[in-house]
Design a protein around this motif. Structure first.
Motif, PDB file in Angstrom:
ATOM      1  N   CYS A  37      -5.712  -2.531  -3.058  1.00 32.20           N
ATOM      2  CA  CYS A  37      -5.286  -3.727  -2.308  1.00 32.20           C
ATOM      3  C   CYS A  37      -6.492  -4.381  -1.635  1.00 32.20           C
ATOM      4  CB  CYS A  37      -4.252  -3.351  -1.236  1.00 32.20           C
ATOM      5  SG  CYS A  37      -2.580  -3.212  -1.870  1.00 32.20           S
TER       6      CYS A  37
ATOM      7  N   THR B 245       0.829  -1.223   0.000  1.00 28.06           N
ATOM      8  CA  THR B 245       0.000   0.000   0.000  1.00 28.06           C
ATOM      9  C   THR B 245       0.855   1.261   0.000  1.00 28.06           C
ATOM     10  OG1 THR B 245      -0.110   0.312   2.399  1.00 28.06           O
ATOM     11  CG2 THR B 245      -1.714  -1.207   1.418  1.00 28.06           C
TER      12      THR B 245
ATOM     13  N   ASP C 274      -4.391   5.702  -2.403  1.00 26.29           N
ATOM     14  CA  ASP C 274      -4.576   5.287  -3.803  1.00 26.29           C
ATOM     15  C   ASP C 274      -4.074   3.872  -4.065  1.00 26.29           C
ATOM     16  OD1 ASP C 274      -2.000   6.203  -3.409  1.00 26.29           O
ATOM     17  OD2 ASP C 274      -1.726   6.797  -5.490  1.00 26.29           O
ATOM     18  N   LYS C 275      -3.206   3.365  -3.205  1.00 26.08           N
ATOM     19  CA  LYS C 275      -2.790   1.963  -3.361  1.00 26.08           C
ATOM     20  C   LYS C 275      -3.541   1.065  -2.370  1.00 26.08           C
ATOM     21  CE  LYS C 275       1.820   2.917  -5.065  1.00 26.08           C
ATOM     22  NZ  LYS C 275       3.212   3.090  -4.671  1.00 26.08           N
TER      23      LYS C 275
END
Lengths: 293, 444
Positions: free
Chosen positions: B91, B81, B86-87
């Motif tokens: 995930c 992450t 945004d990650k």
């Protein structure tokens, strides 16, 4: 008044630390007209290499020389693998290449040396001394002296050496410089090596203050407004820009911050830089760009 | 071309036989899937590698030493992450459906990501465990059935810290007229304690000043000049990552005594103090788990995993640090919640919805903590339908230049004040989102 002076002096000295990072950008921009996005990653890589070598038993001077050698080697590899294939390509291609290089260097640094935060004690106490009620940090004064020394060395190098003059010719026009027999590849390798050495100095000073960790690669954000104010091609401009940014952001945070909700010093220098662009787009010491039509 | 025809035919035949076998006869693997949304690269890699390294080590210990949880093996998959929303959200989406019964639960160790997936987790019926982070009012399980800010939340923590300061000052009545600064990272996480600190200021008669630090917090000169001018008796710090060593260095430059700075439990690890060198000596922080290798569970991890090369940490010197032990603590709570759920639903892979019940009925008392080899590592934890926090206490530790020394016992929070604020805030949230509150008297 005493408090104002303390904020001002503290800001000016902080600005010198920003200038150290900005210097690396200026060197490469002068030689290639490229904004080296990877300068922050180079700062991280250099500092991490130094502390990791020291951890592995190398004496301090040995680690310093070895790190310097590694940064020089890195410069040669970058010139050979990244820059040489892009000679005479648009500047945007070179910029994109440096963005890619950023991720490579960040990954390489953490992959090789690990992601643990490492302490770095340069032996200069980061404690203040009292000058008529105003606290001044010994470490900041040391950093200012180092920055002054670097500027003097680089100015002499550009002004009085053959490579320095060649570098200025390359900065003006790649093709013209090549047609005159100036070895573009050598000039680029030299300038990237110099930027690597500056990154090592900046990394050691910032690493001593923050610990050697990934955050070193994002201190470049502090260097951008410095470059806009001082000009992308002037070494003296990097210093003056740093002083202006440091002083203005600290004064703004202390005196305007409470009115605007605080925490404004990250964006305030950018606002200042934008306003400055309206009046003097080339920066304080930047070269005026004239196009003949 | 002709030579390929028999091979293609053989392949087709094999597929024809294989497909029905997979659909009809294949047994569901006896595995419980655990998503691991870790952050091992980027600016928060240092805390992330310790937290998730400790977590994975404990899961692995349960598999290798115990053969899983009542025979159900734990499996996991990491997703990077980088501590960013945004990650983190992709995930969540990538891992929520993995494993034979889907994700057991998520623990992002990021308040921002926890906020971002809070509604999704409820809709997907996957528990969101936010140990000592996340949205504070989600402690109210009546409104947030799938969110578990276990162990403690930011409001409980702040009352713990003010109590500690009161104790150091000679009693809570001695706080009257004192000045306390809150220096915080200017993000959602950092702002969480502001509201309760101001309430406590009114309650105890101390003055307070809020000083935000723009992220990531590498330079705090102006903040510390402001603090020096204000001349506070104490400074409370809510920081993370590089802000913490930078804070200690800046405090030293401002000549502020480090033993009057109290950080929260995300501002009190070796990663914060070692880089600050001598500037960190005397600094105090809260803790929800101490550092150290004297706990049998940590010794088991070293004995069972690391002697066989099965450990997750590349740098083994970090085993037993504050954040590594926090990862182990997270593993213990996770495994015990699944074990509790198995008590009701059977010794088999469970769904997120079933594990939610396990979390809500988790009761880690001193006896059980002792059996797990974690006495002194974690505090007793009793979760309920209404109370998804379960604990609330913290200890305090002081950095002596080389290591953390625990300087207090468990200090309990001002539960009444915190609960009133939690209920008021969660009721507002329920109204905004049109959520029907659960009636916990009817078993939730």
């Amino acid at each position: 008044m005493q408090f104002f002076l303390e904020v001002l002096i503290g800001g000016l000295l902080s600005g010198v630390m920003y200038s150290l990072v900005a210097l690396g950008f200026v060197l490469i921009f002068k030689a290639s007209g490229v904004f080296n996005f990877a300068q922050g990653a180079m700062v991280l890589f250099a500092a991490l290499t130094f502390v990791s070598l020291e951890e592995r038993g190398l004496p301090r001077w040995g680690a310093l020389l070895a790190s310097l050698a590694i940064m020089l080697g890195l410069a040669l590899v970058i010139e050979r693998v990244v820059l040489r294939p892009l000679v005479n390509q648009p500047a945007i291609s070179l910029l994109m290449a440096t963005i890619g290089l950023t991720f490579c260097l960040e990954g390489l640094a953490q992959g090789v040396w690990g992601s643990v935060v490492k302490g770095l004690d340069l032996g200069i106490p980061d404690v203040p001394f009292d000058v008529k009620g105003v606290l001044v940090s010994q470490f900041d004064l040391f950093a200012a002296a180092i920055a002054g020394f670097l500027v003097a060395v680089l100015a002499l190098f550009f002004q009085y050496t053959r490579v320095g003059r060649a570098l200025r010719a390359v900065a003006d026009d790649h093709q013209a410089a090549l047609s005159l027999g100036i070895p573009l590849q050598t000039v680029w390798a030299v300038v990237w090596a110099a930027a690597g050495a500056v990154a090592l100095v900046a990394g050691l000073l910032w690493g001593s203050r923050l610990g050697v960790q990934f955050a070193l690669s994002v201190i470049t954000l502090k260097a951008l407004p410095v470059l806009i104010l001082g000009g992308f091609t002037s070494i003296a401009g990097a210093i003056v820009g740093g002083l202006l940014v440091g002083a203005s952001e600290k004064l703004a945070e202390v005196y305007l911050g409470p009115v605007l909700g605080g925490g404004i010093e990250n964006w305030f220098p950018y606002v200042l830089a934008l306003l400055f662009l309206l009046v003097r787009p080339e920066g304080l010491f930047g070269e005026k760009h004239i196009d003949r039509v | 071309m002709h030579r390929l025809i028999p091979q293609c035919a053989a392949l087709l035949l094999a597929l024809l036989f294989a497909l029905p076998a997979q659909g009809q006869g294949a047994a569901v693997p006896n595995e419980q899937f655990m998503p691991v949304p870790s952050y091992r690269v980027g600016p928060y890699a240092a805390p992330g590698t310790s937290l998730y390294g400790g977590f994975i080590d404990y899961l692995n210990l349960v598999n290798v030493r115990d053969g899983g949880i009542n025979g159900v093996k734990l499996t996991w998959e990491e997703c990077e992450t980088s501590y960013s929303v945004d990650k983190g959200v992709p995930c969540y989406e990538k891992l929520k459906g993995k494993g034979p019964t889907g994700a057991s639960m998520f623990n992002f160790y990021s308040t921002a990501i926890a906020y971002a997936v809070l509604d999704r987790a409820g809709a997907d019926k996957v528990p969101l465990v936010t140990i000592a982070h996340g949205r504070t009012d989600s402690s109210d399980g009546r409104v947030f059935p799938y969110v578990f800010p276990l162990v403690t939340n930011y409001w409980s923590l702040n009352t713990d810290i003010v109590r500690f300061i009161g104790m150091r000052s000679g009693g809570m009545d001695k706080l009257k007229g004192k000045k306390i600064v809150h220096l915080y990272l200017d993000v959602a996480y950092g702002k969480e304690p502001n509201e309760i600190l101001q309430k406590q200021a009114a309650l105890y008669g101390f003055e307070t000043k809020l000083v935000p630090v723009p992220p990531p917090g590498t330079d705090q000169q102006s903040q510390w000049l402001e603090i020096r001018q204000y001349q506070p008796d104490w400074v409370i710090v809510t920081g993370y990552g590089v802000m913490n060593p930078a804070m200690l260095k800046a405090a030293a430059r401002a000549n502020y005594p480090r033993d009057h700075i109290v950080g929260n439990f995300w501002t009190g690890s070796e990663e914060d103090t070692i880089p600050a060198g001598e500037a960190a000596i005397g600094y105090i922080s809260a803790l929800i788990n101490p550092a150290g290798k004297e706990f049998p569970v940590i010794q088991d991890i070293e004995k069972v995993l690391y002697t066989k090369g099965l450990g997750n940490m590349t740098d083994q010197s970090r085993i037993g640090t504050v954040l590594y032990n926090r990862g182990v603590m997270t593993g213990i709570i996770t495994v015990e919640a699944i074990r509790t759920a198995q008590g009701k639903y059977g010794k088999k892979p469970l769904t997120g919805e079933q594990i939610r019940w396990g979390l809500e009925n988790l009761n880690l008392d001193d006896k059980r903590i002792g059996e797990l080899g974690a006495t002194g590592l974690i505090q007793p934890l009793k979760v309920s339908c209404a109370d998804h926090e379960g604990g609330g206490a913290v200890k305090f530790q002081q950095w002596d230049g080389k290591q953390w020394k625990v300087i207090s016992g468990w200090i309990q929070p001002d539960k009444k004040l915190v609960r009133d604020m939690v209920e008021a805030s969660s009721a507002k949230y329920a109204q905004e989102k049109n959520i029907q509150m659960r009636d916990c008297s009817k078993g939730g």
